[in-house]
Design an enzyme around this catalytic site. Structure first.
Site, PDB file in Angstrom:
ATOM      1  N   LYS A  22      41.466  57.867  41.206  1.00 60.27           N
ATOM      2  CA  LYS A  22      40.799  56.930  40.299  1.00 60.27           C
ATOM      3  C   LYS A  22      41.075  57.308  38.838  1.00 60.27           C
ATOM      4  O   LYS A  22      41.412  56.453  38.019  1.00 60.27           O
ATOM      5  CB  LYS A  22      39.286  56.971  40.566  1.00 60.27           C
ATOM      6  N   ASN A  23      40.942  58.611  38.521  1.00 60.52           N
ATOM      7  CA  ASN A  23      41.053  59.022  37.122  1.00 60.52           C
ATOM      8  C   ASN A  23      42.496  59.067  36.614  1.00 60.52           C
ATOM      9  O   ASN A  23      42.738  59.338  35.443  1.00 60.52           O
ATOM     10  CB  ASN A  23      40.351  60.359  36.908  1.00 60.52           C
ATOM     11  N   ARG A  93      32.390  54.089  31.480  1.00 57.76           N
ATOM     12  CA  ARG A  93      32.769  54.682  30.191  1.00 57.76           C
ATOM     13  C   ARG A  93      34.282  54.687  29.991  1.00 57.76           C
ATOM     14  O   ARG A  93      34.749  54.625  28.854  1.00 57.76           O
ATOM     15  CB  ARG A  93      32.267  56.127  30.107  1.00 57.76           C
ATOM     16  N   CYS A 117      25.029  59.223  29.158  1.00 58.69           N
ATOM     17  CA  CYS A 117      25.064  58.859  30.572  1.00 58.69           C
ATOM     18  C   CYS A 117      24.322  59.903  31.380  1.00 58.69           C
ATOM     19  O   CYS A 117      23.832  60.890  30.830  1.00 58.69           O
ATOM     20  CB  CYS A 117      26.493  58.621  31.045  1.00 58.69           C
ATOM     21  N   ARG A 122      28.100  62.899  26.196  1.00 59.64           N
ATOM     22  CA  ARG A 122      29.464  62.368  26.286  1.00 59.64           C
ATOM     23  C   ARG A 122      29.902  61.482  25.117  1.00 59.64           C
ATOM     24  O   ARG A 122      30.223  60.300  25.301  1.00 59.64           O
ATOM     25  CB  ARG A 122      29.643  61.620  27.611  1.00 59.64           C
ATOM     26  N   PRO A 123      29.958  62.039  23.914  1.00 57.76           N
ATOM     27  CA  PRO A 123      30.435  61.245  22.780  1.00 57.76           C
ATOM     28  C   PRO A 123      31.943  60.973  22.880  1.00 57.76           C
ATOM     29  O   PRO A 123      32.637  61.580  23.693  1.00 57.76           O
ATOM     30  CB  PRO A 123      30.137  62.143  21.571  1.00 57.76           C
ATOM     31  N   ASP A 305      33.998  67.994  38.419  1.00 58.48           N
ATOM     32  CA  ASP A 305      33.838  66.908  39.399  1.00 58.48           C
ATOM     33  C   ASP A 305      33.714  67.426  40.839  1.00 58.48           C
ATOM     34  O   ASP A 305      33.527  66.638  41.766  1.00 58.48           O
ATOM     35  CB  ASP A 305      35.008  65.911  39.302  1.00 58.48           C
ATOM     36  N   ILE A 327      31.002  71.926  31.276  1.00 58.93           N
ATOM     37  CA  ILE A 327      31.590  70.698  30.704  1.00 58.93           C
ATOM     38  C   ILE A 327      30.508  69.696  30.300  1.00 58.93           C
ATOM     39  O   ILE A 327      30.554  69.143  29.206  1.00 58.93           O
ATOM     40  CB  ILE A 327      32.574  70.031  31.706  1.00 58.93           C
ATOM     41  N   ARG A 397      31.958  53.605  43.207  1.00 57.93           N
ATOM     42  CA  ARG A 397      32.782  53.612  41.987  1.00 57.93           C
ATOM     43  C   ARG A 397      34.054  54.414  42.194  1.00 57.93           C
ATOM     44  O   ARG A 397      35.059  54.158  41.538  1.00 57.93           O
ATOM     45  CB  ARG A 397      31.986  54.227  40.831  1.00 57.93           C
TER      46      ARG A 397
HETATM   47  N1  EPU Z   1      33.567  65.326  24.337  1.00 59.35           N
HETATM   48  C1  EPU Z   1      33.146  65.285  23.022  1.00 59.35           C
HETATM   49  N2  EPU Z   1      33.737  64.363  22.196  1.00 59.35           N
HETATM   50  C2  EPU Z   1      34.703  63.509  22.619  1.00 59.35           C
HETATM   51  C3  EPU Z   1      35.105  63.557  23.946  1.00 59.35           C
HETATM   52  C4  EPU Z   1      34.527  64.486  24.797  1.00 59.35           C
HETATM   53  O1  EPU Z   1      32.280  66.034  22.615  1.00 59.35           O
HETATM   54  O2  EPU Z   1      35.189  62.725  21.800  1.00 59.35           O
HETATM   55  C5  EPU Z   1      32.957  66.317  25.257  1.00 59.35           C
HETATM   56  C6  EPU Z   1      32.172  65.659  26.408  1.00 59.35           C
HETATM   57  O3  EPU Z   1      30.858  65.319  26.006  1.00 59.35           O
HETATM   58  C7  EPU Z   1      32.210  66.717  27.460  1.00 59.35           C
HETATM   59  C8  EPU Z   1      33.593  67.360  27.243  1.00 59.35           C
HETATM   60  O4  EPU Z   1      33.984  67.003  25.920  1.00 59.35           O
HETATM   61  O5  EPU Z   1      31.211  67.681  27.207  1.00 59.35           O
HETATM   62  C9  EPU Z   1      34.658  66.933  28.206  1.00 59.35           C
HETATM   63  O6  EPU Z   1      34.624  65.538  28.401  1.00 59.35           O
HETATM   64  P1  EPU Z   1      35.940  64.683  28.668  1.00 59.35           P
HETATM   65  O7  EPU Z   1      36.199  63.855  27.469  1.00 59.35           O
HETATM   66  O8  EPU Z   1      37.032  65.536  29.171  1.00 59.35           O
HETATM   67  O9  EPU Z   1      35.449  63.733  29.846  1.00 59.35           O
HETATM   68  P2  EPU Z   1      35.974  62.261  30.083  1.00 59.35           P
HETATM   69  O10 EPU Z   1      37.357  62.146  29.638  1.00 59.35           O
HETATM   70  O11 EPU Z   1      34.957  61.313  29.585  1.00 59.35           O
HETATM   71  C10 EPU Z   1      37.004  62.660  32.458  1.00 59.35           C
HETATM   72  C11 EPU Z   1      36.791  62.105  33.837  1.00 59.35           C
HETATM   73  C12 EPU Z   1      35.452  62.623  34.374  1.00 59.35           C
HETATM   74  C13 EPU Z   1      35.499  64.147  34.392  1.00 59.35           C
HETATM   75  C14 EPU Z   1      35.817  64.688  32.994  1.00 59.35           C
HETATM   76  C15 EPU Z   1      35.985  66.184  32.954  1.00 59.35           C
HETATM   77  C16 EPU Z   1      37.987  60.018  33.745  1.00 59.35           C
HETATM   78  C17 EPU Z   1      37.949  58.534  33.742  1.00 59.35           C
HETATM   79  N3  EPU Z   1      36.808  60.657  33.775  1.00 59.35           N
HETATM   80  O12 EPU Z   1      35.909  62.189  31.680  1.00 59.35           O
HETATM   81  O13 EPU Z   1      35.340  62.122  35.706  1.00 59.35           O
HETATM   82  O14 EPU Z   1      34.264  64.660  34.814  1.00 59.35           O
HETATM   83  O15 EPU Z   1      37.027  64.080  32.509  1.00 59.35           O
HETATM   84  O16 EPU Z   1      36.990  66.583  33.821  1.00 59.35           O
HETATM   85  O17 EPU Z   1      39.053  60.604  33.748  1.00 59.35           O
HETATM   86  C18 EPU Z   1      34.210  61.460  37.657  1.00 59.35           C
HETATM   87  O18 EPU Z   1      35.293  61.062  38.103  1.00 59.35           O
HETATM   88  O19 EPU Z   1      33.177  61.559  38.369  1.00 59.35           O
HETATM   89  C19 EPU Z   1      34.108  61.835  36.253  1.00 59.35           C
HETATM   90  C20 EPU Z   1      32.943  61.910  35.606  1.00 59.35           C
END
Ligand code: EPU
Length: 417
Positions: A22-23, A93, A117, A122-123, A305, A327, A397
């Site tokens: 999915k990701n 998101r 969320c 998650r900003p 995850d 994370i 999802r």
């Molecule tokens: N973060 C910030 N600022 C940003 C972006 C991220 O502070 O601008 C912080 C987040 O709050 C978090 C950390 O950085 O504490 C890492 O978040 P990341 O951005 O890597 O998460 P994501 O890209 O939103 C993806 C996956 C998630 C998975 C995370 C971590 C997708 C669509 N989603 O989320 O998948 O948990 O990476 O590996 O790729 C899931 O599939 O269940 C899922 C939640």
């Protein structure tokens, strides 16, 4: 609303086929916005988030076909809208993934900010700051980020923390920028490498994906392509834990064990038999399950995850395991539901102390997010009696036909509508 009803106590046996990730499929679909030519994808999991992304792209004017057999066609010849509306972003998101491609190709985008969320705040500040560094003007108004730029310019971008979709968004934007972009402290998840492979097939010039520094040399335009999405390492890991927790024996097929090194190593440490081949892994659960600590980390570390599923496994351990989540700040909601099933867990800040050896008993439990729901199903597989998992839409999802796949392994599980 659908529920899952399952009765624990069956050792899972047999073979299970893993779906596409999915990701990896979500950014691949967003990448279709970078070209007017068709992008053909294969091994796309037919799950709710993918259908949400299809709706989002369709509403923008993309011609999109997503089929249950895993094949997809996306053609963004012209767009009628450059917006990711609140109604869709609030349900997923990852909708934010359209931001980079839209600004990169069309010089404009309006995307609802996702807000908090269930698992953390998650900003998306680093997505926005990165685009600004590439010359985009970004304003936050009425809950939306509005970005515009004549043509993005390559820049050197240092991420404060590792962000998966942030890296993906900027990689896509930089592919059509003028000059070179350097992404430092970038994510190196297999999903990043898969996106880089897709973009290269479209004509992008990208190096260093899979390492902390990614170099992208912008090109004037990108072409269509055909691409097969990588297998879902988290789905595969979830079935591996299902085999381990029930002391069963399961052959997990159509997966990529090389992407699962941290998961498989940890399973071996707790006493599970793991036999990996190129695209398949055989898991045999054994007694005792040893309690071992784990800390989640960006790839190649142990994935957040898989934290909830591992926690379910540790409720059956022979001692005490400390599970530390680095994370997301609020990713232990599943622990509270497992306590209702008889688990012995104490949450202390970012760690959960799991005392193993609990006899779990089936209960009516509530899922708070995708991986939490999966972990409650896993707990239900070893619990005595019947477990009902509510809010199954979370599971839908990201897990393709989960009850069908588990029934194939002998589990007593059904969906109640
Ligand atoms: N973060 C910030 N600022 C940003 C972006 C991220 O502070 O601008 C912080 C987040 O709050 C978090 C950390 O950085 O504490 C890492 O978040 P990341 O951005 O890597 O998460 P994501 O890209 O939103 C993806 C996956 C998630 C998975 C995370 C971590 C997708 C669509 N989603 O989320 O998948 O948990 O990476 O590996 O790729 C899931 O599939 O269940 C899922 C939640």
């Amino acid at each position: 609303m659908d529920r899952i009803r399952l009765t624990g106590g069956v050792k899972l046996r047999g073979r299970v086929q893993i779906s596409g990730a999915k990701n990896a499929a979500l950014p691949a679909m967003a990448a279709s916005l970078l070209t007017s030519q068709p992008v053909f994808l294969d091994n796309v999991p037919y799950v709710r988030d993918i259908l949400t992304m299809k709706t989002l792209l369709t509403e923008m004017g993309v011609e999109a076909e997503v089929r249950p057999d895993g094949t997809s066609m996306l053609r963004a010849a012209t767009l009628s809208s450059f917006e990711a509306p609140y109604e869709l972003v609030k349900t997923m998101r990852a909708s934010i993934l359209v931001l980079g491609p839209l600004v990169g190709r069309f010089g404009r985008a309006r995307a609802s900010l996702p807000g908090g969320c269930a698992i953390g705040s998650r900003p998306v500040n680093m997505h926005i700051e990165g685009l600004e560094q590439m010359g985009a003007k970004c304003e936050i108004r009425h809950g939306y980020v509005e970005a515009s730029a004549p043509r993005l310019k390559g820049a050197r971008i240092l991420f404060d923390t590792v962000t998966v979709t942030g890296t993906e968004n900027l990689m896509m934007a930089a592919s059509l920028a003028e000059g070179e972009t350097l992404l430092d402290n970038a994510a190196c998840e297999p999903e990043i490498v898969d996106l880089a492979d897709l973009l290269r097939d479209m004509g992008a010039r990208i190096e260093g994906d899979g390492t902390r520094t990614i170099r992208i040399h912008g090109v004037a335009e990108l072409d269509g392509c055909a691409h097969r999405v990588i297998p879902d390492r988290i789905e595969a890991g979830t079935y591996a834990v299902a085999a381990a927790i029930t002391r069963g024996a399961v052959q997990i097929e159509n997966c990529c064990p090389a992407h699962m090194a941290a998961i498989l190593t940890q399973l071996e440490r707790v006493g599970v038999e793991v036999e990996a081949e190129a695209d398949c892994v055989r898991i045999r659960g054994r007694d005792p399950i040893r309690s071992r600590d784990i800390t989640t980390n960006p790839y190649p570390g142990f994935p957040t995850d898989m934290q909830a599923q591992y926690l379910a496994l540790m409720t059956q351990g022979d001692g005490v395991a400390a599970i530390t989540e680095t994370i997301f700040e609020n990713r232990f909601m599943h622990a509270l539901e497992m306590i209702r099933m008889g688990a012995d867990i104490t949450i202390e800040g970012s760690s959960a102390l799991v005392r193993g050896g609990s006899l779990l008993t089936g209960a009516h439990v509530l899922a708070s997010d995708l991986r939490a729901s999966a972990s409650l199903v896993l707990a239900g597989l070893v619990a005595q009696g019947e477990t009902i998992v509510d809010r199954v839409y979370h599971l839908d999802r990201g897990y393709c036909r989960i009850e069908e796949k588990l029934v194939g392994l002998g589990a007593r599980i059904e969906r109640i509508r």
